[in-house]
Design a protein around this motif. Structure first.
Motif, PDB file in Angstrom:
ATOM      1  N   GLY A   1      41.720  41.501  21.573  1.00 11.32           N
ATOM      2  CA  GLY A   1      42.671  42.233  22.468  1.00 11.32           C
ATOM      3  C   GLY A   1      42.984  41.634  23.810  1.00 11.32           C
ATOM      4  O   GLY A   1      42.956  40.399  23.674  1.00 11.32           O
ATOM      5  N   SER A   2      43.689  42.195  24.639  1.00  8.60           N
ATOM      6  CA  SER A   2      44.284  41.870  25.802  1.00  8.60           C
ATOM      7  C   SER A   2      43.124  41.720  27.116  1.00  8.60           C
ATOM      8  O   SER A   2      42.306  42.529  27.300  1.00  8.60           O
ATOM      9  CB  SER A   2      45.378  42.647  26.530  1.00  8.60           C
ATOM     10  N   ILE A   3      43.101  40.568  27.713  1.00  8.21           N
ATOM     11  CA  ILE A   3      42.247  40.644  29.068  1.00  8.21           C
ATOM     12  C   ILE A   3      42.721  41.430  30.081  1.00  8.21           C
ATOM     13  O   ILE A   3      43.935  41.469  30.399  1.00  8.21           O
ATOM     14  CB  ILE A   3      42.165  38.961  29.695  1.00  8.21           C
ATOM     15  N   PRO A   4      41.789  42.391  30.619  1.00  8.12           N
ATOM     16  CA  PRO A   4      42.407  43.248  31.403  1.00  8.12           C
ATOM     17  C   PRO A   4      42.861  42.364  32.932  1.00  8.12           C
ATOM     18  O   PRO A   4      42.283  41.454  33.198  1.00  8.12           O
ATOM     19  CB  PRO A   4      41.119  44.214  32.100  1.00  8.12           C
ATOM     20  N   ALA A   5      43.656  43.237  33.608  1.00  9.44           N
ATOM     21  CA  ALA A   5      44.389  42.572  34.598  1.00  9.44           C
ATOM     22  C   ALA A   5      43.214  42.299  35.894  1.00  9.44           C
ATOM     23  O   ALA A   5      43.614  41.289  36.558  1.00  9.44           O
ATOM     24  CB  ALA A   5      45.033  43.811  35.315  1.00  9.44           C
ATOM     25  N   SER A   6      42.079  42.995  36.062  1.00 14.29           N
ATOM     26  CA  SER A   6      41.292  42.648  36.972  1.00 14.29           C
ATOM     27  C   SER A   6      40.601  41.468  36.768  1.00 14.29           C
ATOM     28  O   SER A   6      39.789  40.896  37.596  1.00 14.29           O
ATOM     29  CB  SER A   6      39.977  43.990  37.040  1.00 14.29           C
ATOM     30  N   LEU A   7      40.478  40.779  35.513  1.00 13.66           N
ATOM     31  CA  LEU A   7      39.768  39.772  35.338  1.00 13.66           C
ATOM     32  C   LEU A   7      40.862  38.496  34.833  1.00 13.66           C
ATOM     33  O   LEU A   7      40.222  37.519  34.433  1.00 13.66           O
ATOM     34  CB  LEU A   7      39.059  39.825  33.980  1.00 13.66           C
ATOM     35  N   ARG A   8      42.187  38.686  34.857  1.00 11.15           N
ATOM     36  CA  ARG A   8      42.943  37.652  34.652  1.00 11.15           C
ATOM     37  C   ARG A   8      43.066  36.324  35.669  1.00 11.15           C
ATOM     38  O   ARG A   8      43.786  35.344  35.224  1.00 11.15           O
ATOM     39  CB  ARG A   8      44.459  38.089  34.507  1.00 11.15           C
ATOM     40  N   SER A   9      42.516  36.747  36.814  1.00  7.99           N
ATOM     41  CA  SER A   9      42.528  35.482  37.625  1.00  7.99           C
ATOM     42  C   SER A   9      41.349  34.506  37.292  1.00  7.99           C
ATOM     43  O   SER A   9      41.168  33.372  38.090  1.00  7.99           O
ATOM     44  CB  SER A   9      42.492  35.928  39.182  1.00  7.99           C
ATOM     45  N   LYS A  10      40.486  34.824  36.484  1.00  6.68           N
ATOM     46  CA  LYS A  10      39.256  33.924  36.182  1.00  6.68           C
ATOM     47  C   LYS A  10      39.780  32.966  35.177  1.00  6.68           C
ATOM     48  O   LYS A  10      40.906  32.774  34.610  1.00  6.68           O
ATOM     49  CB  LYS A  10      38.381  34.877  35.498  1.00  6.68           C
TER      50      LYS A  10
ATOM     51  N   PRO B   1      36.307  45.473  29.162  1.00  7.01           N
ATOM     52  CA  PRO B   1      36.480  46.393  29.879  1.00  7.01           C
ATOM     53  C   PRO B   1      37.065  46.121  31.191  1.00  7.01           C
ATOM     54  O   PRO B   1      36.843  44.927  31.648  1.00  7.01           O
ATOM     55  CB  PRO B   1      35.103  47.135  30.008  1.00  7.01           C
ATOM     56  N   ASP B   2      37.859  46.940  31.979  1.00  8.52           N
ATOM     57  CA  ASP B   2      38.382  46.784  33.162  1.00  8.52           C
ATOM     58  C   ASP B   2      37.310  46.527  34.178  1.00  8.52           C
ATOM     59  O   ASP B   2      36.640  47.760  34.322  1.00  8.52           O
ATOM     60  CB  ASP B   2      39.336  47.725  33.647  1.00  8.52           C
ATOM     61  N   LEU B   3      37.018  45.601  34.893  1.00  6.04           N
ATOM     62  CA  LEU B   3      36.059  45.390  35.747  1.00  6.04           C
ATOM     63  C   LEU B   3      36.536  44.998  37.173  1.00  6.04           C
ATOM     64  O   LEU B   3      36.452  43.779  37.468  1.00  6.04           O
ATOM     65  CB  LEU B   3      35.127  44.448  35.227  1.00  6.04           C
ATOM     66  N   PRO B   4      37.062  45.857  37.976  1.00  2.32           N
ATOM     67  CA  PRO B   4      37.464  45.660  39.151  1.00  2.32           C
ATOM     68  C   PRO B   4      36.454  45.589  40.199  1.00  2.32           C
ATOM     69  O   PRO B   4      36.266  46.331  41.157  1.00  2.32           O
ATOM     70  CB  PRO B   4      38.461  46.770  39.423  1.00  2.32           C
ATOM     71  N   LEU B   5      35.660  44.264  39.892  1.00  2.00           N
ATOM     72  CA  LEU B   5      34.490  43.982  41.194  1.00  2.00           C
ATOM     73  C   LEU B   5      34.973  43.301  42.255  1.00  2.00           C
ATOM     74  O   LEU B   5      35.171  42.288  41.753  1.00  2.00           O
ATOM     75  CB  LEU B   5      33.438  43.359  40.279  1.00  2.00           C
ATOM     76  N   PRO B   6      34.858  43.597  43.374  1.00  2.00           N
ATOM     77  CA  PRO B   6      35.505  42.808  44.567  1.00  2.00           C
ATOM     78  C   PRO B   6      34.803  41.626  44.856  1.00  2.00           C
ATOM     79  O   PRO B   6      35.506  40.862  45.333  1.00  2.00           O
ATOM     80  CB  PRO B   6      35.431  44.020  45.615  1.00  2.00           C
ATOM     81  N   GLN B   7      33.405  41.403  44.377  1.00  4.78           N
ATOM     82  CA  GLN B   7      32.758  40.372  45.060  1.00  4.78           C
ATOM     83  C   GLN B   7      32.433  39.571  43.683  1.00  4.78           C
ATOM     84  O   GLN B   7      31.570  38.476  43.837  1.00  4.78           O
ATOM     85  CB  GLN B   7      31.370  40.860  45.444  1.00  4.78           C
ATOM     86  N   LEU B   8      33.020  39.797  42.564  1.00  7.44           N
ATOM     87  CA  LEU B   8      32.676  38.884  41.297  1.00  7.44           C
ATOM     88  C   LEU B   8      33.229  37.339  41.438  1.00  7.44           C
ATOM     89  O   LEU B   8      34.482  37.453  41.547  1.00  7.44           O
ATOM     90  CB  LEU B   8      33.211  39.435  40.050  1.00  7.44           C
ATOM     91  N   ARG B   9      32.247  36.726  41.249  1.00 11.36           N
ATOM     92  CA  ARG B   9      32.702  35.184  41.329  1.00 11.36           C
ATOM     93  C   ARG B   9      32.325  34.477  40.007  1.00 11.36           C
ATOM     94  O   ARG B   9      33.230  33.585  39.950  1.00 11.36           O
ATOM     95  CB  ARG B   9      31.822  34.414  42.781  1.00 11.36           C
TER      96      ARG B   9
ATOM     97  N   GLY C   1      46.177  37.012  26.757  1.00 13.59           N
ATOM     98  CA  GLY C   1      46.442  37.613  28.153  1.00 13.59           C
ATOM     99  C   GLY C   1      45.810  36.516  29.044  1.00 13.59           C
ATOM    100  O   GLY C   1      44.827  35.761  29.005  1.00 13.59           O
ATOM    101  N   GLY C   2      46.403  36.534  30.341  1.00 10.84           N
ATOM    102  CA  GLY C   2      45.836  35.645  31.599  1.00 10.84           C
ATOM    103  C   GLY C   2      45.821  34.393  31.248  1.00 10.84           C
ATOM    104  O   GLY C   2      46.893  33.908  30.874  1.00 10.84           O
ATOM    105  N   PRO C   3      44.614  33.831  31.580  1.00  4.93           N
ATOM    106  CA  PRO C   3      44.732  32.308  31.316  1.00  4.93           C
ATOM    107  C   PRO C   3      44.791  31.875  29.886  1.00  4.93           C
ATOM    108  O   PRO C   3      45.054  30.562  29.685  1.00  4.93           O
ATOM    109  CB  PRO C   3      43.215  31.716  31.967  1.00  4.93           C
ATOM    110  N   LEU C   4      44.680  32.744  28.883  1.00  4.14           N
ATOM    111  CA  LEU C   4      44.855  32.382  27.438  1.00  4.14           C
ATOM    112  C   LEU C   4      46.323  32.502  27.069  1.00  4.14           C
ATOM    113  O   LEU C   4      46.672  32.176  25.869  1.00  4.14           O
ATOM    114  CB  LEU C   4      44.117  33.141  26.553  1.00  4.14           C
ATOM    115  N   GLY C   5      47.468  32.835  27.815  1.00  8.71           N
ATOM    116  CA  GLY C   5      48.751  32.886  27.571  1.00  8.71           C
ATOM    117  C   GLY C   5      48.976  34.312  27.162  1.00  8.71           C
ATOM    118  O   GLY C   5      47.964  35.198  26.804  1.00  8.71           O
ATOM    119  N   PRO C   6      50.296  34.686  27.326  1.00  8.05           N
ATOM    120  CA  PRO C   6      50.603  36.063  27.151  1.00  8.05           C
ATOM    121  C   PRO C   6      50.338  36.673  25.642  1.00  8.05           C
ATOM    122  O   PRO C   6      50.268  35.884  24.785  1.00  8.05           O
ATOM    123  CB  PRO C   6      52.100  36.095  27.404  1.00  8.05           C
ATOM    124  N   CYS C   7      49.932  37.988  25.679  1.00  8.21           N
ATOM    125  CA  CYS C   7      49.517  38.312  24.226  1.00  8.21           C
ATOM    126  C   CYS C   7      50.847  38.741  23.512  1.00  8.21           C
ATOM    127  O   CYS C   7      52.253  38.806  23.941  1.00  8.21           O
ATOM    128  CB  CYS C   7      49.012  39.817  24.477  1.00  8.21           C
TER     129      CYS C   7
END
Length: 514
Positions: free
Chosen positions: A86-95, A67-75, A108-114
């Protein structure tokens, strides 16, 4: 507990859906549920826990999309080794990539484009940032500069044609160089596939065939599937390389099967790191286990200087191996190890056990599937060693438990033309004097563990039942071993266990020792 800030339940045996009460803890900062058996979907309502800094859900059985998890403090975030897709949501693609390992249907994200997804735009080339436009009123020379810019920006037709020709020639040269490099790479590089490690610290850097050829190597063992070598690379990394023989499947089939094997990564399974396929060579690269196999440690030198394997070590080895096999079975109702034996249980320096050679029985041809392979471990219903059921795995594991308890190898069973296999010998001895005959003398030194040893012996006999449906599942086996290790038992319980043992399957005539 509305003020609860931290929940650490990782590494247990929790099952069922995601615990809904945690979603109602507004102060929650750290939530660690990794290494359990939680299933179902990851709830989108986690996005409401805006104070979360840690969310660790790895090594469970979660399904569906993240799920999309736009958590501002998530480290700290990890959902590796679940069954997500499926696709990694945009809020987690920086992980980092390590947060999403072990799931081939995720992208998606660090795993490469879908598939069908445009790759992320490349960053703008470094250079001078244009200066902001200066108003003409503040710059008396701006009018002249503007006129000069207009003149300078005009190019002649010849100049434009020259630039176009130069671009075409440059592109052609670049393409030629790329083709040359690819051909050269194809001649010298192995088609090695780095498998996803369970943690970034365990990753092995990619290397090619020449790295292995230059490495110092020694033979660790030879078997029906192939020969295993210890290779020390120039980088000082040590790996185990298995050279397969009699592989008859095509390259696409081989690659697909290896991909399935590589995805099964667990703390009690020796991870597959890379492979190489060519017409003449098929190589698999694994982590190196310094203590070697359980077979070598259990049946090696029993003279002076030997470190005895006591009950604590043997029961821990049994539990770790059971957990590794249980994980393999948990991935699919049709997935099995296929070749469980003591030489495929490898040990670390602290005697931590890991299961090796998972799935390799399906790679080799029928010429490697003769009677010599897995002698004494094979379930009676198995006719093709390349097609082994989970119930047959349980039988083989039961023989492994008997081997741990008796100190006798199944291969010792065939003393005469008829032969008495290890399960039948144990059952026949149990009917008479089990305390004097069955258990390894190294185990009998600790009398306080005798009741637990009897309980494990009963479990082993349950596993080697002749009828497959009478055997327990590996989940039940793991639960029983855990209970045995945690309880000391009593004399009355020991008597009850002895009675249960005496009421087992059809027993062989006489206690002939293997």
């Amino acid at each position: 507990m509305a003020a609860l800030r931290s929940v650490f339940l990782n590494g247990n045996r929790l099952s069922g859906d995601f615990p809904a009460p945690f979603l109602a803890l507004p102060a929650l900062v750290h939530l660690s549920l990794g290494g359990n058996r939680l299933e179902g979907a990851i709830p989108p309502a986690l996005a409401n826990l805006t104070r979360l800094k840690t969310l660790l859900l790895e090594e469970n059985r979660f399904v569906g999309q993240i799920p999309d998890l736009p958590l501002p403090q998530l480290r700290e975030f990890n959902v590796s080794f679940n069954r997500l897709n499926g696709s990694i949501p945009a809020s987690l693609r920086s992980k980092p990539r390590a947060a999403f390992l072990g799931m081939s249907s995720l992208c998606g994200g660090p795993l490469g484009p879908c598939p069908g997804e445009a790759p992320p735009p490349s960053p703008a080339p470094a250079g001078r940032t244009p200066s902001p436009t200066t108003p003409a009123a503040n710059n008396p020379n701006s009018g002249n500069d503007e006129r000069n810019d207009k003149k300078g920006n005009k190019l002649s037709g010849g100049a434009i044609a020259g630039i176009a020709i130069a671009s075409v020639v440059g592109a052609a040269l670049l393409l030629f160089l790329l083709i040359c490099l690819c051909r050269r790479s194809g001649r010298t590089k192995t088609r090695a596939l780095e498998m996803p490690p369970p943690s970034p610290s365990a990753a092995v850097q990619p290397f090619d065939l020449e790295d292995l050829l230059r490495a110092s190597a020694e033979v660790l063992g030879k078997g029906a599937i192939g020969t295993t070598y210890k290779a020390v690379l120039e980088s000082s990394a040590t790996v185990a390389v298995k050279r397969l023989k009699d592989v008859t499947m095509s390259e696409p089939e081989f690659r697909e099967r290896i991909a399935d094997i590589g995805e099964l990564q667990h703390e009690f399974i020796v991870p597959l790191r890379a492979y190489y396929y060519s017409k003449d060579e098929k190589l698999l690269v694994y982590d190196f286990m310094p203590m070697g196999s359980l077979s070598a440690v259990l049946h090696g030198n029993r003279g002076s200087g030997r470190t005895p394997l006591d009950w604590t070590i043997r029961s821990s080895i049994a539990l770790a191996a059971a957990r590794g096999i249980e994980y393999i079975h948990s991935t699919s109702s049709s997935t099995s190890h296929g070749n469980i034996k003591s030489s495929n249980i490898l040990l670390s320096k602290t005697y931590q056990a890991r299961v090796s050679d998972n799935g390799l029985a399906t790679l080799v041809g029928s010429s490697s599937s003769g009677p010599s392979r897995a002698t004494g471990y094979r379930a009676p219903e198995v006719t093709d060693p390349r097609r082994v059921s989970q119930k047959a795995d349980v039988f083989s594991f039961g023989v492994l438990l008997l081997e741990l308890l008796t100190g006798k190898a199944p291969s010792q069973a065939a003393l005469n033309d008829e032969g008495v296999d290890l399960p039948r010998w144990v059952q026949s001895v149990v009917r008479s004097e089990w305390t004097a005959e069955v258990f390894d003398m190294e185990l009998l030194r600790n009398q306080s563990s005798e009741e637990q040893m009897i309980q494990l012996l009963q479990l082993a006999i349950d596993c080697v039942a002749q009828v497959p449906d009478a055997r327990p599942t590996m989940s039940h086996v793991v639960m029983r071993i855990e209970e045995i290790k945690m309880s000391g038992g009593s004399a009355e319980e020991a008597d009850q266990q002895q009675s249960a043992l005496n009421q087992g399957d059809e027993m062989a005539e006489g206690p002939s020792s293997p």
